[in-house]
Write an enzyme that holds these catalytic residues in place. Structure first.
Site, PDB file in Angstrom:
ATOM      1  N   ASP A 528       0.835  -1.196   0.000  1.00  0.00           N
ATOM      2  CA  ASP A 528       0.000   0.000   0.000  1.00  0.00           C
ATOM      3  C   ASP A 528       0.872   1.249   0.000  1.00  0.00           C
ATOM      4  O   ASP A 528       1.907   1.298   0.667  1.00  0.00           O
ATOM      5  CB  ASP A 528      -0.907  -0.008   1.242  1.00  0.00           C
ATOM      6  CG  ASP A 528      -1.750   1.244   1.321  1.00  0.00           C
ATOM      7  OD1 ASP A 528      -2.584   1.450   0.415  1.00  0.00           O
ATOM      8  OD2 ASP A 528      -1.564   2.027   2.274  1.00  0.00           O
ATOM      9  N   HIS A 531       4.690   4.017  -3.499  1.00  0.00           N
ATOM     10  CA  HIS A 531       5.560   5.084  -4.006  1.00  0.00           C
ATOM     11  C   HIS A 531       5.964   6.070  -2.917  1.00  0.00           C
ATOM     12  O   HIS A 531       6.864   6.882  -3.141  1.00  0.00           O
ATOM     13  CB  HIS A 531       4.857   5.823  -5.151  1.00  0.00           C
ATOM     14  CG  HIS A 531       3.524   6.382  -4.771  1.00  0.00           C
ATOM     15  ND1 HIS A 531       2.403   5.597  -4.664  1.00  0.00           N
ATOM     16  CD2 HIS A 531       3.135   7.634  -4.452  1.00  0.00           C
ATOM     17  CE1 HIS A 531       1.377   6.346  -4.310  1.00  0.00           C
ATOM     18  NE2 HIS A 531       1.792   7.572  -4.168  1.00  0.00           N
ATOM     19  N   ASP A 629      -9.979   1.748  -4.712  1.00  0.00           N
ATOM     20  CA  ASP A 629      -9.962   3.087  -4.131  1.00  0.00           C
ATOM     21  C   ASP A 629     -10.243   4.168  -5.167  1.00  0.00           C
ATOM     22  O   ASP A 629      -9.917   5.336  -4.971  1.00  0.00           O
ATOM     23  CB  ASP A 629      -8.633   3.357  -3.415  1.00  0.00           C
ATOM     24  CG  ASP A 629      -7.421   2.953  -4.247  1.00  0.00           C
ATOM     25  OD1 ASP A 629      -7.615   2.627  -5.428  1.00  0.00           O
ATOM     26  OD2 ASP A 629      -6.306   2.972  -3.703  1.00  0.00           O
TER      27      ASP A 629
END
Length: 1530
Positions: A528, A531, A629
């Site tokens: 999750d 980045h 999401d």
């Protein structure tokens, strides 16, 4: 698809090549070879990797050196070190050479192998179909199977669960309050489920359902409510360990209080009410922010220096003495400031050491001290002013971000429309936790002085648009929090790991345990917020996870905005699949492009070899129709688009997936924060359910949404991957219709899906009723499925259920599976069109392809094509086992195909191979043909197979199916006809090979045209490699056991040596045994010197003969060439331009010496080689004035011809060329036709020539009247040329030895001088040269050396002259590469130390990338660019006058390198070892050139610094030969 042979990939290493942003993916079971690129060959390279040795555990910080393997050993072209890749993960490699430990580096990623089911069946990555679930919506653990069963019954084979840990107060799925505990919500009253229970359920469903499970790991943040965080506040970015955030916190609190003021209406009189409605309110907000917030907070003080305090400290230091006076400090700008470690206002300090260096008083007087302090104070004020400006810039950006957030959240149509500002919905989100009771702003500011309280004020996490993902936005140096650029997650705290476990031991240990729990119970993880997760943290955690589960499947969604940066994450973390989303496409065209981008090869791709270069790739994709999401596609597009977009995704040749709710047509986003309802359970369809009655919102069955169609699509997706449908073609039929083809390269079955997207609602957007027809190549076997989205009548529209997540009940799919085309409700067959013998296509007319529809066809080749291609694959299986799949037994093949091609070719001679493989256009035209010309492109370089193979070598690895040659092959059979007919026109076995091609191409003519390029390549490449195998079997052991470079160079022997329709050599004596019907001759170079009278040259033949014929084992052809040229001896010379003997030109002084050297080499290298000396030679010219005699008319043994050549030179040679004049040479002056050669009686040096001709290899005659160089030789090299003296010495030394052994009957030459006969023993002649050579040729480093006859002409010392006694003495002293030839053939002439020094000068001044400069670049007439067409008034350049005055010729480099090796060995072991490395490095450039050259040769010459010369022969015999000789010496 399982490969039948071990797959190997070669990674070529090059100096300073850092590939951390390049992705190399490999499968388990592959072999990886590290090979040296051209920049590293010849160097001592060490390769290190952290891939564990067999039996060892992985430690990402533990690197080991790999051992080199060199099967051939001649050079570095085949040297490699290897890894057998058996363990999944990310591995680093680096390499160094010499003293540099690390000159290049990179990563390799090895894919995991997942297994499912009772028998642990592999689940290939491209088979994956994943569905995401919000774990909190599954209910108690014992109810999970009923809700998860929806995934299983819909055909998904992987389930992704959001985190299973306890959630924070926000109830966000990713706000975890305790990473080590299981969410208590999963335990019903009376039960207390544990991780073991979860793991047991996961394993049972993997075994029984064949479904793998993955879950998220969240390393970047934890819930603000985490109890362990209160005990360990050092784990967050707080105001104590991160004082750089203090100014941002002050601003954050001020904005919170501003929200309260707005809610209370305290700024309404300024035009800023609590309910912000328009641009005027926004403008008022900007004014309030600047005046009431930023100006009052004076945030710039956090970056400023306390000027008075600093000046006072500085004055004290000056007054204490010890500072030497200096110049005025005015203008000094460099003053180092030190950031306050506590982050206080005016806390920035001055580095007084730098201040005292920069600001020095003129003297120690009080006035000077005061003046100096004044300058210092002024500079500090300037710096404070700069800090103010910088903070004002930050404030402006913060204002823009605040205003932007307010506009989106309260004004934008697509925003949440939050309404008035309240304390519940403040103006902006808070960036920091505030675990205290409410207090005034001034009271809050006192917390900065209370360390224990300040450490509990922590920064929230979030994401930053456009930020550098490789650097943490919370670390010092980032101003993200101050500039309000963070999209904040107010329920979480950003975790602070530091550089390693030593910086935050508890956090590292806690997260490692969390990771191990996850890896123990799940088959994979989703990273999750990858980045924004510190890379070193994720690296360490995933290493811990893989220690428990080696085949861990790792996915991540990356938002870096750069594929190269994505690769950094994929490489370092070993990410298996990067999440990609179809919803990101703004059109059906873009969606189709994503399918093509994320996997598969083009349809009709070439079969690749099992060992091939490792090439960069894109990250493996997990392609989702929508992620969990993101917003709901029904809201962004239309409900009708769910099915077609899902079908397009399912046809992608990669992992695919979806989110629970998509298939059920849930018309809103299932929020990770707000959703608290449970997923519906799977309920088998009850046939007793009354029609028209809507389903229970808590249940899902095959009638729900698009579930039934998704089941069919998921099954199809897995089938396509398992059965090897690896090729993809995407066709945009019209604006909304996308056709995706998946093709199996072995069976040539295709599956074609046609989807009509509905990005806009058909009820509100007019779609055309007409869809263009499609032509589908092949025969449609069945309609795999056809489905369309329909609205059911009689059912209520959507009502959101209070307990279960429900979808639209009034929409479903109409689905038919595995039906015949005639039964389709969507399409009909228009016509079956047979487009020629190899084209069969069916035209499909769409009758009911409404928006939201999908139809999928299974397509086979038509029966005729299927049989032909199957039979063709059967015959190709002799070349590769890859063709066995899909092969059919040919019951009645053509007779020629009953014999393996290798057996057919076994009787081909190497002369036949010249025809089969090579022959340039001029050679082909000499026999009435020509090389094949590809329309709209260029002719092939050769008529033989190499012409095609050279092109395909570039096309095949790139799958460049758009190349003009591929297009030409698809258009017609012309090139097939050319290949076969060219050989059918030959005789014997070549004709049989032609019949083999004809039979193979007859199969191919019946294949669909899109398959022709790949099978044409397979046929030609199979025949080519078979031919090469047979070539090498006929060559010497040196070649057979040699490296790939040796073999490439040895092929030059086949390339250059051929027997054409017309004899190039004069006939041999009838007394010579084993003479073929047509003798092979050697072309000097391709394409310019390959046919007719210009094919065969004496000098070129005998410079090349040792390398191309003797070292390759072609002894018979070498003998015949030696004897043929011996028969042409006239005047004591052999011809340079042979002209079949009768038209020979005897204008070359050196050719006879190269011939004599080859006679010696033949005797030395060939078993019983001295027998050649007794072979009869048919003299064409028994006397100087004879007319050409027929073979057998005048025979004498070769040893007498050798003796005559030497005797003629000792006697002296003078004659005018036969038929002298412009008809023979239009550029030569009359004096130039006068040939002189002889021996200096004092020195023994062979000498001759004059300033009007050029009798050595440097034979450029001026041609320009404009520049007045016509008839003037550029390089006469008259006198004694150094290489000719060396060749003469070599011959004499050999003959003396032979005579002593009784193998040569002559000991002396007898000459007639001054009326009497004189005898000169060979031994005496040999001794004279030995005694005089260095005395007259060596140029001493000492300027006072008495040996230089013309010291004023010397401009290079420590070298050997190019000649001795030239008519222009300065030419003697020119530095050229010719002395290295003498070093090789007669090394005894040279003192070791002097030779080594001279070779060093040659290396420094003359050595180029491929060749040797023909003249010292310091010489006044040097010019390194050869242009034979340039005709100007420049005497030294016009019409290529500088042919040998600088351009870099390749063949001399062979002699230079051989000389280096010889004398290096004399210099000692270390010198020799270093020289070997240097030689290998030089040879690597030739290897690269050979590899890249479509001629598969080395050029005659290059321009300066290795630049391409368009006037050079592309492949030159002596270039290939002398480089091969270097490898022989190695």
């Amino acid at each position: 698809m399982v490969q039948s042979a071990t797959q190997s990939r070669a990674l070529f290493l090059n100096d300073m090549e850092r590939l951390e942003r390049t992705l190399f993916r490999l499968e388990q079971g592959f072999e990886l070879q590290f090979r040296l690129g051209p920049t590293l060959q010849g160097k001592k390279v060490r390769v290190h990797t952290n891939y564990p040795a067999e039996g060892q555990h992985f430690d990402r910080l533990a690197f080991r050196a790999l051992d080199w393997m060199n099967p051939a050993g001649h050079d570095d072209s085949d040297q490699f070190c290897r890894l057998d890749l058996l363990v999944a993960g990310s591995y680093q490699y680096y390499f160094g050479c010499g003293e540099n430990e690390k000159v290049g580096s990179g990563y390799i990623v090895v894919d995991p192998v997942l297994t499912v089911g009772e028998d642990h069946q592999p689940l290939p990555l491209d088979c994956i179909t994943m569905q995401t679930y919000l774990a909190k919506c599954l209910g108690p653990l014992d109810q999970w199977p009923d809700r998860l069963r929806v995934a299983k019954e819909t055909g998904y084979n992987m389930i992704h669960l959001t985190p299973l840990q306890p959630l924070g107060p926000s109830r966000s799925c990713y706000s975890l309050s305790d990473q080590l505990e299981l969410n208590p919500d999963f335990s019903p009253p009376g039960r207390n489920y544990t991780w073991s229970d979860v793991g047991g359920l996961v394993e049972r469903l993997r075994r029984e359902w064949g479904v793998a499970f993955i879950t998220d790991v969240v390393y970047n943040h934890t819930a603000s409510s985490s109890k362990w965080l209160r005990l360990h506040p050092e784990c967050g970015f707080n105001l104590v360990n991160s004082p750089h955030l203090r100014a941002a916190w002050v601003l954050d609190r001020a904005l919170w209080h501003l929200s309260g003021e707005l809610a209370d209406g305290r700024h309404a009189e300024r035009g800023l009410p609590a309910l912000i409605l328009n641009q005027q309110h926004v403008n008022a907000l900007r004014a309030v922010l600047w005046e009431e917030v930023f100006l009052r907070l004076r945030l710039w003080e956090f970056q400023q220096v306390n000027v008075e305090k600093a000046v006072e400290q500085f004055h004290k230091l000056l007054s204490s003495g010890g500072v030497s006076p200096g110049c005025s400090p005015e203008g000094q700008q460099q003053l180092r400031l030190v950031t306050d470690p506590q982050g206080r206002r005016f806390g920035t300090a001055v580095d007084m050491k730098s201040a005292l260096q920069l600001f020095r008083p003129h003297s120690s007087s009080p006035s000077d001290l005061q003046e100096c302090c004044g300058w210092f104070k002024k500079r500090l004020q300037e710096l404070n002013s700069e800090s103010y400006k910088e903070m004002a810039y930050h404030a402006e950006q913060a204002t823009n971000c605040i205003v932007g957030t307010v506009v989106y959240e309260r004004l934008a149509e697509d925003g949440p429309k939050l309404g008035p500002v309240t304390r519940k919905d403040p103006l902006v989100s808070r960036y920091f936790t505030f675990p205290f009771e409410e207090m005034t702003f001034d009271q809050e500011m006192t917390l900065l002085g209370h360390e224990e309280k300040a450490r509990h004020i922590m920064a929230h996490n979030g994401w930053v648009a456009g930020d550098d993902p490789l650097h943490s936005f919370a670390e010092p140096g980032s101003q993200v929090y101050l500039r309000r650029e963070l999209v904040c997650w107010g329920d979480s705290v950003k975790l602070r790991y530091g550089a390693g476990p030593q910086d935050c031991p508890y956090l590292w240990a806690h997260m490692r345990k969390y990771t191990e729990i996850t890896a123990k119970h799940f088959h994979g993880v989703r990273l999750d917020n990858c980045h924004s997760t510190p890379l070193h943290v994720a690296e360490a955690m995933l290493a811990a996870a893989r220690a428990i589960r080696p085949n861990l499947y790792v996915i991540a969604e990356l938002f870096t905005g750069s594929e190269l940066v994505d690769n950094v994450f994929v490489n370092r973390l070993g990410i298996t699949s990067v999440v990609r989303e179809a919803l990101s496409a703004g059109s059906s065209q873009e969606q189709g492009r994503l399918v093509y981008r994320f996997g598969g090869q083009p349809v009709g791709s070439f079969v690749q070899p099992t060992l091939r270069p490792l090439v960069p790739c894109v990250a493996h994709a997990l392609f989702l129709d929508v992620t969990h999401d993101n917003r709901c596609p029904i809201q962004l597009r239309s409900v009708y688009d769910s099915l077609p977009s899902s079908a397009i995704v399912s046809m992608a040749c990669c992992a695919t997936g979806s989110t629970r709710g998509y298939d059920e047509l849930v018309p809103h986003q299932i929020s990770v924060m707000d959703e608290e309802r449970l997923y519906a359970r799977w309920t088998p369809q009850d046939p007793r359910t009354p029609q028209g009655r809507g389903p229970d919102p808590g249940e899902v069955d095959l009638q729900t949404g698009i579930v039934a169609a998704k089941l069919a699509l998921n099954r199809l997706h897995r089938e396509l991957a398992e059965q090897g449908f690896t090729q993809v073609y995407v066709d945009q039929v019209d604006e909304d219709i996308v056709a995706v083809t998946r093709h199996c390269p072995s069976t040539h079955q295709s599956v074609v899906a046609v989807a009509r997207t509905a990005f806009r609602d058909p009820h509100t957007h007019p779609y055309s009723l007409h869809a263009p027809p499609m032509f589908i190549p092949g025969r449609i076997e069945e309609v795999v499925l056809e489905a369309r989205t329909v609205q059911r009548s009689g059912l209520d529209s959507f009502v959101k259920d209070g307990r279960s997540i429900n979808g639209l009940v009034d929409f479903t799919v109409e689905l038919q599976e595995h039906i015949q085309l005639k039964d389709s409700a969507v399409v009909r067959l228009a016509d079956a069109s047979d487009q020629g013998s190899s084209e069969f296509a069916q035209e499909i007319v769409f009758e009911k392809l409404s928006p939201g529809s999908v139809i999928v066809f299974r397509v086979s080749l038509d029966p005729g094509s299927q049989d032909m291609v199957g039979a063709l694959r059967g015959h190709l299986a002799q070349f590769s086992p890859l063709y066995r799949t899909g092969a059919l037994v040919d019951e009645s093949p053509p007779a020629v195909l009953n014999t393996p091609l290798s057996k057919i070719m076994s009787t081909l001679t190497l002369a036949d191979m010249n025809v089969l493989l090579y022959r340039c256009d001029a050679e082909e035209r000499a026999e009435g043909g020509g090389c094949y010309n590809v329309p709209s492109w260029v002719p092939l370089k050769y008529g033989g197979l190499q012409g095609i193979v050279s092109v395909m070598a570039d096309v095949r690895p790139k799958n460049d199916l758009g190349h003009p040659l591929c297009d030409h092959l698809r258009q017609g059979d012309w090139l097939m006809d050319y290949v076969a007919n060219r050989l059918l026109a030959q005789e014997g076995t070549l004709q049989e090979v032609g019949r083999w091609f004809q039979a193979m191409f007859d199969y191919l003519r019946h294949a669909p045209r899109y398959l022709v390029p790949c099978y044409f390549d397979a046929i030609v490449l199979g025949a080519y490699t078979t031919a090469l195998d047979h070539v090498f079997r006929q060559m010497s052991r040196f070649v057979q056991s040699g490296s790939s470079l040796v073999k490439q160079l040895a092929l030059g022997s086949v390339q250059m040596c051929g027997a054409g329709l017309f004899e190039a050599l004069p006939p041999l004596s009838p007394g010579v045994a084993d003479v073929p019907q047509r003798c092979v001759s050697l072309a000097a170079g391709l394409p310019h010197f390959s046919s007719g009278v210009f094919r065969c040259w004496g000098r070129d033949t005998f410079i090349s003969l040792r390398g191309l014929l003797l070292l390759t084992g072609r002894h018979l052809e070498a003998r015949n060439m030696i004897l043929a040229f011996a028969g042409t001896l006239r005047y004591g010379l052999i011809p340079n331009l042979l002209g079949q003997g009768a038209a020979a030109r005897y204008n070359s002084r050196d050719a006879v010496w190269w011939w004599l050297q080859c006679v010696q080499d033949y005797c030395t290298l060939v078993p019983r080689g001295t027998d050649i000396l007794r072979c009869p030679v048919s003299r064409m010219y028994p006397t100087n004035t004879s007319q050409p005699q027929p073979a057998g008319a005048w025979d004498q043994p070769l040893h007498d011809v050798v003796h005559e050549a030497l005797q003629r030179h000792m006697q002296g040679i003078q004659f005018q060329e036969h038929d002298a004049g412009p008809q023979t040479d239009r550029n030569m002056s009359s004096q130039g036709f006068h040939v002189e050669a002889g021996v200096d009686q004092d020195t023994g040096f062979v000498s001759g020539g004059n300033r009007y001709n050029c009798g050595t290899w440097m034979d450029k005659m001026g041609e320009s009247e404009k520049a007045r160089n016509k008839g003037v030789p550029a390089t006469p090299r008259d006198g004694s040329a150094v290489e000719m003296v060396g060749l003469c010495k070599s011959t004499l030394r050999w003959l003396v030895t032979l005579h002593g052994e009784g193998l040569f009957p002559h000991a002396t030459v007898t000459i007639h001088k001054e009326g009497r006969d004189l005898s000169v023993p060979y031994a005496e002649w040999d001794r004279k040269i030995q005694d005089n050579f260095e005395r007259l040729f060596y140029v001493s480093p000492d300027p006072l050396s008495p040996g230089d006859a013309h010291p004023h002409l010397v401009h290079k010392r420590g070298i050997y002259k190019d000649s001795c006694g030239a008519s222009s003495p300065w030419c003697d002293y020119q530095l050229r590469p010719n002395f290295t030839i003498a070093m090789v053939v007669a090394p005894e002439l040279f003192s070791v130390e002097k030779a080594w020094e001279a070779l060093g000068v040659a290396e420094e001044k003359l050595l180029g990338p491929l060749g040797m400069k023909t003249l010292d670049p310091d010489d006044m007439v040097y010019c390194g660019v050869y242009d034979n067409e340039l005709d100007n008034d420049n005497f030294n350049l016009a019409r290529g006058f500088n042919y040998h005055q600088g351009p870099e010729w390749v063949w001399p480099v062979g002699y230079f390198l051989r000389a280096k090796l010889y004398f290096a060995k004399k210099m000692g072991e270390e010198t020799y070892e270093n020289t070997v490395h240097m030689v290998k490095n030089v040879l690597s450039r030739h290897s690269v050139h050979l590899e890249r050259s479509s001629w598969k040769g080395l050029p005659e010459l290059t321009n300066e610094n290795g630049q391409y010369c368009p006037f050079s022969c592309e492949s030159q015999a002596w270039s290939l030969a002398t480089i091969l000789e270097v490898l022989y010496d190695l």
